[in-house]
Motif scaffolding. Structure first.
Motif, short mmCIF file in Angstrom:
data_model
loop_
_atom_site.label_atom_id
_atom_site.label_comp_id
_atom_site.label_asym_id
_atom_site.label_seq_id
_atom_site.Cartn_x
_atom_site.Cartn_y
_atom_site.Cartn_z
N ALA A 103 0.83 -1.21 0.00
CA ALA A 103 0.00 0.00 0.00
C ALA A 103 0.86 1.25 0.00
O ALA A 103 0.45 2.30 -0.50
CB ALA A 103 -0.92 -0.01 1.20
N ARG A 104 2.08 1.15 0.56
CA ARG A 104 2.96 2.32 0.59
C ARG A 104 3.82 2.43 -0.67
O ARG A 104 4.50 3.42 -0.87
CB ARG A 104 3.87 2.24 1.82
CG ARG A 104 3.13 2.41 3.14
CD ARG A 104 4.12 2.62 4.27
NE ARG A 104 5.00 1.47 4.45
CZ ARG A 104 4.71 0.45 5.25
NH1 ARG A 104 3.56 0.42 5.91
NH2 ARG A 104 5.54 -0.56 5.37
N ALA A 105 3.80 1.39 -1.53
CA ALA A 105 4.59 1.44 -2.75
C ALA A 105 4.02 2.48 -3.69
O ALA A 105 2.81 2.77 -3.68
CB ALA A 105 4.58 0.06 -3.42
N GLU B 115 2.55 4.42 -6.96
CA GLU B 115 1.55 4.01 -7.94
C GLU B 115 2.17 3.93 -9.33
O GLU B 115 2.98 4.77 -9.72
CB GLU B 115 0.39 5.01 -7.94
CG GLU B 115 -0.72 4.67 -8.91
CD GLU B 115 -1.85 5.68 -8.86
OE1 GLU B 115 -2.68 5.67 -9.79
OE2 GLU B 115 -1.88 6.49 -7.91
N SER C 183 -2.31 1.93 -13.31
CA SER C 183 -3.62 2.26 -12.74
C SER C 183 -4.55 2.64 -13.87
O SER C 183 -4.15 3.28 -14.85
CB SER C 183 -3.49 3.42 -11.75
OG SER C 183 -2.67 3.05 -10.66
N THR D 127 -6.22 1.19 -8.60
CA THR D 127 -4.84 1.60 -8.37
C THR D 127 -3.89 0.42 -8.45
O THR D 127 -4.13 -0.63 -7.85
CB THR D 127 -4.70 2.26 -6.98
OG1 THR D 127 -5.61 3.37 -6.90
CG2 THR D 127 -3.29 2.77 -6.76
N ARG E 94 0.04 -0.78 -7.75
CA ARG E 94 1.24 -0.42 -6.99
C ARG E 94 2.46 -1.14 -7.56
O ARG E 94 2.36 -2.24 -8.11
CB ARG E 94 1.05 -0.81 -5.51
CG ARG E 94 -0.08 -0.08 -4.82
CD ARG E 94 0.23 1.38 -4.64
NE ARG E 94 -0.90 2.12 -4.05
CZ ARG E 94 -0.88 3.41 -3.78
NH1 ARG E 94 0.22 4.12 -4.03
NH2 ARG E 94 -1.94 4.00 -3.26
N ASP F 160 4.57 9.30 -8.66
CA ASP F 160 4.20 8.03 -9.29
C ASP F 160 5.36 7.53 -10.15
O ASP F 160 6.37 8.24 -10.32
CB ASP F 160 2.95 8.20 -10.15
CG ASP F 160 1.73 8.56 -9.32
OD1 ASP F 160 1.77 8.34 -8.09
OD2 ASP F 160 0.75 9.08 -9.88
#
Length: 356
Positions: free
Chosen positions: A28-30, A32, A58, A77, A79, A117
């Motif tokens: 989740a922290r990676a 986008e 995405s 999204t 990642r 990103d």
């Protein structure tokens, strides 16, 4: 001291409880993935290469959400997973090798964009293809025509046309009764000349005959009904065409929804092909009703029932109807009529297919 202990406890409570949760939190922290680019792809269709990738950018969940997606609402999204990017480079490399480009080299790069990103770039150096210099088919029995093959000289030595050539040769042999034919690939490859001489070696095996079929029918379809529609008999020469005709005859039975004809595995050296004949019934009965109401007080309707069995593979339909109920003026009569009397009808039909 007590405050520090409480803060430590709260911190521990927020930590993932297992490795999977920790990996999920890390993902989740990676950053986008905003874009996935292919550079140097010319010999293969870019859509084919993209289909082999796991890494995706995405994208909007639906075309109807195009405007909300501009502000991040309704977006799916993606990642960054750097390990998957490396595996994707290997997938592209394997894809090129399968399509006749064993010298292709694939690299990958993650480019950080201004907004934080990333764009993932795959760079391909295709190299020279391995070309087919000659194709030879050996061992085909006299009188069997395998026709033109997808694997042709001057084209890249690719896996897809090679396997399709094997299938076509085996199919041509099966049509002549050689159900157990094998087609093996041999030949030689010259690395210096980047060319291949391909030999397709055929082992036809013995001519096959049909064995006793194994019937797997679903009531109310009976075994006798199925046997009457078989286009082959035990002891007759094996022909795939007989299986196709059998399927057509079985689908002519109104109650039948699905037919499966599957040759069963045989012991080595066996020349008998046993076929599993599977027949699945569909819906037996149906009800239909139509009602009509008009401003001129014309009331009418039709009610019908159809059944697809009633003791045999047949369709029986019965319909009753009424029209012009409550009519006080022209309702459903021919042009020029001033008044149409109430009317009703009863219709029945019966149909039974015959085995051809």
């Amino acid at each position: 001291m007590r405050i520090a202990v409480v803060l430590l406890a709260l911190t521990l409570l927020r930590l993932p409880s297992d490795g999977a949760a920790f990996a999920q939190a890390s993902a989740a922290r990676a950053p986008e993935v905003e874009d996935v680019r292919l550079e140097g792809v010319r010999a293969l269709d870019e859509r084919l290469v993209r289909a082999a990738l796991v890494t995706r950018e995405s994208r909007c969940r639906s075309p109807f959400l195009a405007i909300p997606c501009l502000v991040g609402i309704g977006e799916r999204t993606a990642r960054l997973d750097t390990a998957e990017v490396r595996r994707d480079a290997g997938r592209i490399d394997s894809l090129y090798a399968a399509w006749g480009y064993p010298a292709a080299e694939v690299g990958s790069e993650v480019v950080v964009l201004a907004d934080g990103d990333v764009a993932v770039v795959f760079r391909v150096v295709e190299g020279a293809p391995l070309l087919v210099r000659s194709v030879e088919v050996r061992g085909v029995p006299a009188g069997v025509d395998v026709g033109a093959l997808p694997l042709t000289t001057g084209e890249p030595y690719a896996l897809q046309p090679l396997e399709e050539s094997q299938r076509r040769i085996a199919a041509a042999l099966a049509e002549e009764g050689f159900a157990f034919a094998r087609v093996e690939v041999g030949g030689s490859v010259s690395a210096d000349q980047a060319s291949a001489d391909v030999v397709l070696e055929v082992t036809p095996g013995p001519p096959a005959v049909f064995g006793e079929p194994e019937l797997r029918v679903q009531a109310p379809v009976g075994e006798r009904t199925v046997r009457d529609r078989l286009a082959f008999r035990p002891g007759e020469p094996y022909r795939p065409e007989a299986l196709r005709r059998t399927a057509e005859r079985l689908y002519d039975i109104p109650v039948v929804e699905q037919v499966a004809l599957t040759p069963l595995p045989s012991a080595p050296g066996d020349s008998v092909v046993r076929v599993a004949v599977g027949v699945t019934r569909g819906r037996l009965a149906a009800v239909q009703a139509d009602f009509v109401v008009s401003s001129s007080s014309c009331l009418g309707g039709t009610f019908g029932v159809a059944h697809r069995h009633l003791g045999g593979p047949r369709v029986v339909s019965v319909a009753v109807g009424a029209s012009n109920l409550g009519a006080r003026e022209v309702c459903a009569g021919d042009e020029g009529d001033a008044f149409e009397e109430p009317a009703g009808f009863v219709r029945a039909s019966w149909r039974e297919p015959l085995a051809s």
